[in-house]
Design an enzyme around this catalytic site. Structure first.
Site, PDB file in Angstrom:
ATOM      1  N   SER A 192      60.711  81.759  75.849  1.00 51.05           N
ATOM      2  CA  SER A 192      60.141  80.488  75.477  1.00 51.05           C
ATOM      3  C   SER A 192      61.136  79.318  75.441  1.00 51.05           C
ATOM      4  O   SER A 192      60.722  78.180  75.207  1.00 51.05           O
ATOM      5  CB  SER A 192      59.485  80.596  74.107  1.00 51.05           C
ATOM      6  OG  SER A 192      60.443  80.977  73.145  1.00 51.05           O
ATOM      7  N   LYS A 217      66.543  73.313  71.225  1.00 46.54           N
ATOM      8  CA  LYS A 217      65.131  73.714  71.346  1.00 46.54           C
ATOM      9  C   LYS A 217      64.360  73.127  70.176  1.00 46.54           C
ATOM     10  O   LYS A 217      64.866  73.068  69.041  1.00 46.54           O
ATOM     11  CB  LYS A 217      65.058  75.240  71.329  1.00 46.54           C
ATOM     12  CG  LYS A 217      63.679  75.848  71.581  1.00 46.54           C
ATOM     13  CD  LYS A 217      63.797  77.368  71.637  1.00 46.54           C
ATOM     14  CE  LYS A 217      62.474  78.024  71.937  1.00 46.54           C
ATOM     15  NZ  LYS A 217      62.588  79.494  71.975  1.00 46.54           N
ATOM     16  N   SER A 259      63.583  85.402  74.541  1.00 45.61           N
ATOM     17  CA  SER A 259      63.335  83.987  74.809  1.00 45.61           C
ATOM     18  C   SER A 259      64.505  83.136  75.243  1.00 45.61           C
ATOM     19  O   SER A 259      64.295  81.997  75.643  1.00 45.61           O
ATOM     20  CB  SER A 259      62.691  83.327  73.583  1.00 45.61           C
ATOM     21  OG  SER A 259      61.387  83.823  73.430  1.00 45.61           O
TER      22      SER A 259
END
Lengths: 524, 108
Positions: free
Chosen positions: A172, A77, A196
């Site tokens: 996210s 990420k 997330s």
């Protein structure tokens, strides 16, 4: 074929020479290209990935692989620092920022010989639950392009474009979830502050593990909420998650919030007996807005355990409904503090304003942050004002203790694992999702995942079944602190029972022919 | 009404980010309203919780220098620098007052 069948057998394939690390890397890179429309990747580190793959291949030829992860492609990420590779947090504030170091978790994977393919897309600074609010645009859920979803879509009139049907990944860590779900990598790192990692895992049909707070180093993870953030692990099956966890967990002298106990990597048993288990079903997780489909699946799952001889009981976590409010205050307060470092002086965006330090900071931050980030900073500062500190921040910290205590009481009463839904519904179409603002959405979507972050407990989302619309639905297990082995063992047992189907991705190649992607064909 | 223009102005100064428009201000008002639900909870006699690891000792390492000498790497990402210095505009100049600076709040 179920998704579970195709686990790190690729590791065996590498060892036996059936596929080379370079080939594997090239196939993943090629797939990243052909699935570019998903917008899962922000940066693809082609050159370094191939180099790493070559090194891995040399080691395999010498018969000296570093371990099970040697040569395995992974993605990270874009809020983790990666040396020499841009790290943007999907924000203008860090566009062009080239990390001078690797986050500990990234370094650990590289030390095992894993191959870093690239950085994945997210909501700006990991604030959001859709992976829609970053500067690179939204991530598309690969299941939007699956035969399973398309079959269930209502028949369309000629003029309607299938383009408007695509569904979100959740967030996210949506880019990471999409990357794993679309077979472009075997594992991906996400982060989890309010859900997330688990939320997009549920929506994308992959395994999403949130480890216990303090188990895995946060050094190099650009912080959102220091007291709740954890690196998350996304894989296609529980065994893979255990392998990745094994290489990441443990004390890091660079992160003083990691516990000092020695971590012993574990392999999960193949034969699992759930008869001695006590599964708790927290009634408050039957939250308003929970779809009847998911409610039914949750109930079915409870029955599955009961039928296998486990004790399944209803329990209560009375402060559950305040978790989201509590999170809202604590999160914005910590964010206000964490975002203060972005002032344009040492790294990141810097505005062309030279009148004074303060005006330069203000202009830089005005230009660098999106509405969501600015909104949270301002709210956080509000709650931290002298006149509000006691009533909001301290109050929230007290409520946090109540929430954490709820779990302590339940686990002390003999419950081993909690079983809950992960999300309120399956993934919604993007056009629907954006009708509500980020804060409202986050408040709605984090309801089932947030409390585990509040209490620091390990939790995992397991892909369970497809919804009526042909989209993945996940269920969540929450365990006791630092009892990842038990958590993952139960999760593996459950995964074996439900046999979640493999995605039948329909991807157009450059030559415009449509092919079905089967993992067995491509990777073994 | 807790969220007055003075408070908003104060927040812009503290945070060094701007509300930008009516939506931004409304966002804060909604956030406060949402947070007010906390007051429904009885926290009599409850201690605030800073960290879930409060029962453990924080790790402290020995005061030995183990890394450093990376001036070049650290300066790489800065836009304005001279020799080994980060360059900042003059400090000690406060942000202009509400009436004097360009802010949405002026029109409130």
């Amino acid at each position: 074929r179920s998704q579970r069948d195709a686990r790190l057998q690729v590791s065996a394939a590498l060892k036996e020479g059936r596929v080379s690390a370079t080939e594997l890397c090239q196939r993943c890179l090629s797939l990243i290209k052909s699935t570019g429309f998903l917008n899962a990747y922000v940066t693809v580190a082609k050159g370094t990935a191939l180099k790493q793959a070559e090194e891995s291949e040399k080691r395999y030829r010498r018969g000296q692989p570093l371990g099970v992860l040697d040569g395995i492609p992974f993605a990270v990420k874009d809020n983790f620092n990666t040396a020499g590779i841009e790290t943007t947090c999907a924000s203008n504030m860090l566009k062009g920022y080239i990390s001078p170091y690797n986050a500990t978790v990234v370094q650990k994977l590289l030390d095992q010989g894993a191959v870093l393919l690239g950085k994945t897309n997210l909501d700006e600074f990991a604030m959001g639950s859709g992976s829609t609010d970053g500067i690179f645009g939204p991530v598309r859920n690969p299941w939007s392009y699956s035969r399973q979803y398309k079959e269930k879509a209502p028949p369309k009139s000629g003029s309607e474009n299938e383009e408007s049907d695509w569904v979100i990944t959740g967030g996210s860590s949506g880019g990471s979830a999409a990357a794993v779900s679309s077979f472009t990598c075997f594992a991906a790192l996400g982060s989890d502050t309010g859900g997330s990692t688990r939320n997009p895992a549920a929506h994308c049909g992959v395994v999403g593990l949130k480890p216990t707070y303090g188990l895995i180093s946060r050094h190099g993870l650009i912080p959102l909420v220091n007291s709740m953030d954890v690196p998350g692990i996304l894989t296609r099956c529980v065994d893979d998650a255990a392998v990745v966890l094994g290489s990441l967990a443990g004390h890091d002298p660079k992160d003083s919030t990691t516990i000092q106990d020695t971590f012993k990597p574990f392999e999960l048993p193949n034969l699992i007996d759930v008869r001695k288990l006590c599964i708790g079903i927290p009634k408050e997780y039957h939250a308003p807005g929970l779809s009847s489909e998911i409610l039914a699946l949750w109930s079915k799952a409870a029955d599955l355990f009961r039928d296998a001889g486990a004790k399944v009981i209803e329990v209560s976590l009375p402060h559950t409904r305040y978790s989201i409010v509590c999170y809202h205050v604590l999160c914005t307060a910590e964010v206000a503090s964490n975002m203060a470092r972005f002032d344009g002086l040492e790294y990141g965006h810097r505005a062309d304003m030279n009148k004074s330090t303060e005006s330069m900071y203000a202009a830089t931050r005005r230009e660098g942050f999106n509405d969501v980030v600015r909104g949270r900073i301002l709210s956080g500062n509000y709650f931290l004002l002298k006149q509000n500190y006691e009533n909001y921040f301290i109050k929230a910290q007290k409520v946090r203790r109540l929430i954490a205590n709820d779990f302590v009481k339940v686990f002390a009463s003999g419950v081993d694992i909690l079983l809950t839904p992960t999300t309120l519904s399956d993934a919604v179409p993007y056009v629907e999702f954006i009708k509500e603002d980020n804060r409202t959405r986050s408040a709605q979507d984090d309801i089932l995942t947030q409390a585990a972050n509040m209490a620091g407990l390990p939790a995992i989302s397991i892909p369970t079944a497809l919804s009526k619309r042909g989209l993945p639905v996940g269920l969540q297990f929450i365990g006791r602190s630092f009892q990842e082995k038990q958590l993952l063992t139960v999760a593996k047992w459950f995964e074996k029972q439900v046999k979640f189907p493999m995605i039948q991705l329909e991807v157009k190649r450059h030559d415009c022919s449509v092919f079905q992607h089967q993992k067995s064909v491509s990777f073994l | 009404e807790q969220v007055t223009v003075d408070v908003l102005d104060h927040l812009e100064h503290l945070a060094l980010v701007d509300f930008r428009n009516a939506e931004g201000v409304e966002r804060l008002r909604k956030a406060v309203q949402f947070a007010d639900q906390l007051h429904e909870v009885n926290t009599e006699g409850i201690e605030p919780m800073d960290s879930v690891l409060e029962d453990r000792c924080l790790y402290l390492r020995d005061d030995d220098v183990t890394e450093g000498n990376c001036t070049k790497e650290l300066l790489e990402n800065a836009r304005e620098k001279i020799e080994e210095y980060f360059v900042a505009p003059p400090g000690n100049i406060p942000l202009p007052k509400l009436e004097e600076r360009e802010t949405f709040l002026q029109r409130s």
